[in-house]
Design a protein around this motif. Structure first.
Motif, PDB file in Angstrom:
ATOM      1  N   ALA A   1       3.340   2.822  -0.409  1.00 29.13           N
ATOM      2  CA  ALA A   1       3.331   1.867  -1.527  1.00 29.13           C
ATOM      3  C   ALA A   1       4.654   1.970  -2.285  1.00 29.13           C
ATOM      4  N   LEU A   2       4.756   1.195  -3.369  1.00 28.61           N
ATOM      5  CA  LEU A   2       5.973   1.182  -4.197  1.00 28.61           C
ATOM      6  C   LEU A   2       5.623   1.619  -5.616  1.00 28.61           C
ATOM      7  N   SER A   3       6.514   2.367  -6.238  1.00 28.35           N
ATOM      8  CA  SER A   3       6.240   2.753  -7.623  1.00 28.35           C
ATOM      9  C   SER A   3       6.519   1.561  -8.539  1.00 28.35           C
ATOM     10  N   GLY A   4       5.829   1.545  -9.660  1.00 35.23           N
ATOM     11  CA  GLY A   4       6.036   0.474 -10.643  1.00 35.23           C
ATOM     12  C   GLY A   4       5.414  -0.850 -10.245  1.00 35.23           C
ATOM     13  N   MET A   5       4.520  -0.839  -9.252  1.00 35.19           N
ATOM     14  CA  MET A   5       3.973  -2.118  -8.774  1.00 35.19           C
ATOM     15  C   MET A   5       2.463  -2.210  -8.949  1.00 35.19           C
ATOM     16  N   SER A   6       1.922  -1.371  -9.839  1.00 37.63           N
ATOM     17  CA  SER A   6       0.479  -1.424 -10.059  1.00 37.63           C
ATOM     18  C   SER A   6       0.059  -2.815 -10.531  1.00 37.63           C
ATOM     19  N   GLN A   7      -1.032  -3.311  -9.973  1.00 39.33           N
ATOM     20  CA  GLN A   7      -1.492  -4.673 -10.295  1.00 39.33           C
ATOM     21  C   GLN A   7      -2.970  -4.782  -9.951  1.00 39.33           C
ATOM     22  N   GLN A   8      -3.719  -5.429 -10.837  1.00 36.30           N
ATOM     23  CA  GLN A   8      -5.145  -5.624 -10.559  1.00 36.30           C
ATOM     24  C   GLN A   8      -5.333  -6.622  -9.422  1.00 36.30           C
ATOM     25  N   ALA A   9      -6.362  -6.358  -8.626  1.00 35.98           N
ATOM     26  CA  ALA A   9      -6.653  -7.232  -7.485  1.00 35.98           C
ATOM     27  C   ALA A   9      -7.148  -8.589  -7.972  1.00 35.98           C
TER      28      ALA A   9
ATOM     29  N   GLY B   1      -6.004   0.997  -2.399  1.00 35.17           N
ATOM     30  CA  GLY B   1      -6.434   1.750  -3.584  1.00 35.17           C
ATOM     31  C   GLY B   1      -5.675   3.065  -3.744  1.00 35.17           C
ATOM     32  N   TYR B   2      -5.373   3.731  -2.618  1.00 26.54           N
ATOM     33  CA  TYR B   2      -4.655   5.022  -2.717  1.00 26.54           C
ATOM     34  C   TYR B   2      -3.221   4.786  -3.222  1.00 26.54           C
ATOM     35  N   ALA B   3      -2.600   3.726  -2.743  1.00 29.68           N
ATOM     36  CA  ALA B   3      -1.238   3.332  -3.190  1.00 29.68           C
ATOM     37  C   ALA B   3      -0.301   4.535  -3.309  1.00 29.68           C
ATOM     38  N   GLU B   4      -0.102   5.221  -2.173  1.00 26.39           N
ATOM     39  CA  GLU B   4       0.740   6.434  -2.174  1.00 26.39           C
ATOM     40  C   GLU B   4       2.161   6.080  -1.705  1.00 26.39           C
ATOM     41  N   THR B   5       3.149   6.618  -2.401  1.00 26.92           N
ATOM     42  CA  THR B   5       4.543   6.320  -2.033  1.00 26.92           C
ATOM     43  C   THR B   5       5.023   7.253  -0.911  1.00 26.92           C
ATOM     44  N   GLY B   6       6.230   6.961  -0.402  1.00 28.04           N
ATOM     45  CA  GLY B   6       6.793   7.613   0.781  1.00 28.04           C
ATOM     46  C   GLY B   6       6.657   9.136   0.816  1.00 28.04           C
ATOM     47  N   PHE B   7       6.126   9.636   1.913  1.00 31.98           N
ATOM     48  CA  PHE B   7       5.917  11.060   2.193  1.00 31.98           C
ATOM     49  C   PHE B   7       4.860  11.710   1.305  1.00 31.98           C
ATOM     50  N   THR B   8       4.130  10.893   0.517  1.00 38.14           N
ATOM     51  CA  THR B   8       2.981  11.464  -0.208  1.00 38.14           C
ATOM     52  C   THR B   8       1.694  10.768   0.238  1.00 38.14           C
ATOM     53  N   GLU B   9       1.751  10.086   1.405  1.00 38.10           N
ATOM     54  CA  GLU B   9       0.616   9.237   1.810  1.00 38.10           C
ATOM     55  C   GLU B   9      -0.497  10.055   2.457  1.00 38.10           C
ATOM     56  N   GLU B  10      -0.915  11.153   1.793  1.00 36.43           N
ATOM     57  CA  GLU B  10      -1.887  12.043   2.424  1.00 36.43           C
ATOM     58  C   GLU B  10      -3.233  11.381   2.697  1.00 36.43           C
ATOM     59  N   LYS B  11      -3.778  10.740   1.661  1.00 34.84           N
ATOM     60  CA  LYS B  11      -5.116  10.130   1.838  1.00 34.84           C
ATOM     61  C   LYS B  11      -5.042   8.970   2.822  1.00 34.84           C
TER      62      LYS B  11
ATOM     63  N   PRO C   1       5.354   7.130   8.044  1.00 31.80           N
ATOM     64  CA  PRO C   1       5.340   7.091   6.584  1.00 31.80           C
ATOM     65  C   PRO C   1       6.685   6.616   6.029  1.00 31.80           C
ATOM     66  N   ALA C   2       6.716   6.455   4.720  1.00 35.65           N
ATOM     67  CA  ALA C   2       7.981   6.322   3.974  1.00 35.65           C
ATOM     68  C   ALA C   2       8.926   5.268   4.536  1.00 35.65           C
ATOM     69  N   GLU C   3       8.453   4.038   4.705  1.00 34.35           N
ATOM     70  CA  GLU C   3       9.361   2.974   5.154  1.00 34.35           C
ATOM     71  C   GLU C   3      10.242   2.514   4.009  1.00 34.35           C
ATOM     72  N   GLU C   4       9.652   2.404   2.822  1.00 33.38           N
ATOM     73  CA  GLU C   4      10.418   1.866   1.690  1.00 33.38           C
ATOM     74  C   GLU C   4      11.600   2.757   1.343  1.00 33.38           C
ATOM     75  N   SER C   5      11.383   4.037   1.453  1.00 31.82           N
ATOM     76  CA  SER C   5      12.441   4.985   1.155  1.00 31.82           C
ATOM     77  C   SER C   5      12.047   6.285   1.846  1.00 31.82           C
TER      78      SER C   5
ATOM     79  N   ALA D   1       2.089   0.068 -15.938  1.00 33.28           N
ATOM     80  CA  ALA D   1       3.031  -0.652 -15.066  1.00 33.28           C
ATOM     81  C   ALA D   1       3.889   0.315 -14.254  1.00 33.28           C
ATOM     82  N   GLU D   2       3.939   1.570 -14.689  1.00 33.35           N
ATOM     83  CA  GLU D   2       4.724   2.582 -13.958  1.00 33.35           C
ATOM     84  C   GLU D   2       4.039   2.994 -12.654  1.00 33.35           C
ATOM     85  N   ASP D   3       2.727   2.793 -12.584  1.00 27.77           N
ATOM     86  CA  ASP D   3       1.959   3.290 -11.442  1.00 27.77           C
ATOM     87  C   ASP D   3       2.326   2.554 -10.147  1.00 27.77           C
ATOM     88  N   ASN D   4       1.838   3.126  -9.050  1.00 28.24           N
ATOM     89  CA  ASN D   4       2.172   2.565  -7.728  1.00 28.24           C
ATOM     90  C   ASN D   4       1.306   1.363  -7.380  1.00 28.24           C
TER      91      ASN D   4
END
Ligand SMILES: [Zn+2]
Ligand SMILES: [Zn+2]
Length: 466
Positions: free
Chosen positions: A71-79, A15-25, A132-136, A90-93
């Motif tokens: 998470a990845l940006s642009g990959m928002s998707q309903q469960a 649910g948090y879907a935070e991208t690299g180095f912003t994964e605080e929660k 953190p930040a495996e994707e980038s 669609a821009e969301d993570n």
């Protein structure tokens, strides 16, 4: 270990879907979970606020379990929806690589190992390293470069997939860099002769690199993206442009050699267009050094734990996702394994991989890169995959996001925790395996020492340039 709570942790990270180095929660949730489970936790390590470490036990051996959670940006998707449907935009993570499961499963493995040490009173230390930040972002490369694994005996990790298997082979080295071009703006109709186009330089760089492709190794890959095209007005000669490049090869020296040739294309393009180009290093990942000793131990652990079984309802759920994908395509790109015919048959018979795919250890390079590679240079490292998703769609797909909080995903995640813990227990009980794995690593390096591709003066950063 409270399996239900672990699944909730994974769902929270999804649910948090935070991208690299912003994964605080995400990092805070995992650190809290470990602290509640009796680990000593440090949040913020090696200059990375969202990296953390949980430690339990004392003395040797020291077994590290590596977690990822970006998470990845642009990959928002309903469960649970078997069609492309973003939650809001669609821009969301979104968790297109399953790192919510990866993180929670690694935490689960570390807790199971802690419970084992506690129960047996045996000497040994388990460390959960939150990377953190495996994707980038390459956090593990910084940790390896900065000596973070110097006391580690073995590192274990996993990745959610649509297959149950122990990973083998190497991965590519990868260097990421930016080309920033500066030219002179002018009216594109009225006075084009006064302009010097940075956008032309960027385009000519790519043309040069696309010709270069014919003359590189089969195991090389080069890709680019435009980060800045100067502007949106065709009647302006653009005075600035930025490209981001990934340059990959089978090992670090080859990657650095290929990089020089790509840089020549950029410099040549700048010369042709009378613009300036600045080469800005971003990050680098080392190739993976496979460790057959640990792969064998992991396979034995996986055989003992077996693979999950599924209810009719879960299989019906998996089928809705398998049916979103052309299975003929999927069957053409199966992973290397000992019995490909069995795997293809299973893909026809079942919507999800329901057996352990056995693979003889090998050294060949698989296309793609991971910062696990850097860890594998300094400490014997092994990775496994468990089936968390229906057959068909691969990583970075909306299908993986949609299935991320499902019962099948949870089962795959819990299985990964169990197998990694079983492997860790084997290492605690039989230090001979660790000695052999270390000897194998030294043997493979053949006297070479680890040299991180990231220069000392570059610190962890969000990989972008505007
Ligand atoms: Zn990924
Ligand atoms: Zn991933």
């Amino acid at each position: 270990m409270d399996q239900k709570r672990l699944c909730s942790l994974s769902d929270a990270i999804w649910g948090y879907a935070e991208t690299g180095f912003t994964e605080e929660k995400s990092a805070r949730a995992m650190a809290g979970f470990l602290r509640d489970s009796g680990f000593e936790v440090t949040e913020g390590i090696d200059g990375m606020p969202t990296a953390y470490m949980g430690v339990y036990g004392h003395g040797r051996p020291v077994i590290d379990v590596l977690a990822e959670y970006d998470a990845l940006s642009g990959m928002s998707q309903q469960a649970d929806v078997p069609e492309r449907r973003p939650v809001t935009s669609a821009e969301d993570n979104g968790h297109g690589c399953g790192h919510e499961l990866l993180g929670a499963g690694a935490v689960g493995a570390a807790i199971l190992l802690k419970e084992y040490l506690e129960k047996t009173g045996r000497e040994g230390t388990v460390r959960l390293v939150g990377c953190p930040a495996e994707e980038s972002g390459s956090s593990k490369a910084y940790l390896a470069r900065d000596g973070f694994f110097k006391d580690t005996d073995c590192a274990l990790t996993w990745h959610p997939a649509d297959f149950n298997m122990v990973c083998s082979g190497s991965s590519q080295s990868c260097i990421s860099l930016f080309f920033r071009y500066t030219g002179v703006s002018a009216h594109a109709a009225g006075s084009p002769q006064l302009g010097r186009s940075a956008l032309d330089a960027a385009e000519l760089t790519n043309v040069g690199v696309n010709y270069l492709r014919e003359h590189i190794e089969d195991t090389d890959r080069v890709h680019y993206a435009y980060l800045n095209v100067g502007g949106k007005a065709p009647n302006v000669v653009q005075s600035e442009a930025i490209l981001k490049y990934f340059v990959r090869s089978k090992n670090n020296p080859d990657c650095e050699r290929l990089l020089k040739r790509v840089i020549l294309c950029a410099q040549g393009a700048a010369m042709m267009t009378e613009t300036k180009v600045e080469v800005i290093f971003d990050e680098g990942l080392s190739n993976t050094v496979p460790n057959f000793t640990l792969e064998k131990a992991a396979l034995e652990a996986f055989r003992k734990c077996g693979t999950p079984s599924y209810t009719e309802e879960e299989l019906a759920y998996a089928k809705t996702f398998r049916d979103t994908f052309d299975m003929q395509d999927a069957m053409r790109s199966i992973p290397r394994c000992d019995d490909p015919a069995r795997l293809r048959q299973n893909m026809k018979d079942s919507p999800i991989n329901d057996y352990l795919i056995e693979v003889k250890s090998y050294e060949d390079t698989e296309m793609g890169s991971t910062d696990v590679g850097d860890v594998s240079w300094v400490v014997p490292t092994v990775q496994i995959n468990t089936a968390c998703f229906a057959y068909g769609a691969g990583a970075h797909s909306w299908q993986w996001v949609a299935q991320g909080t499902s019962a099948i995903a949870h089962k795959g995640m819990l299985k990964a925790a169990e197998v990694l813990a079983e492997l860790g227990i084997r290492l605690f009980e039989d230090p001979q395996i660790i000695e052999e794995a270390k000897a194998e690593l030294q043997d493979r390096l053949g006297g070479e020492t680890y040299k991180c591709l990231i220069p000392e003066d570059i610190r962890p950063h969000i990989s972008t340039l505007e």
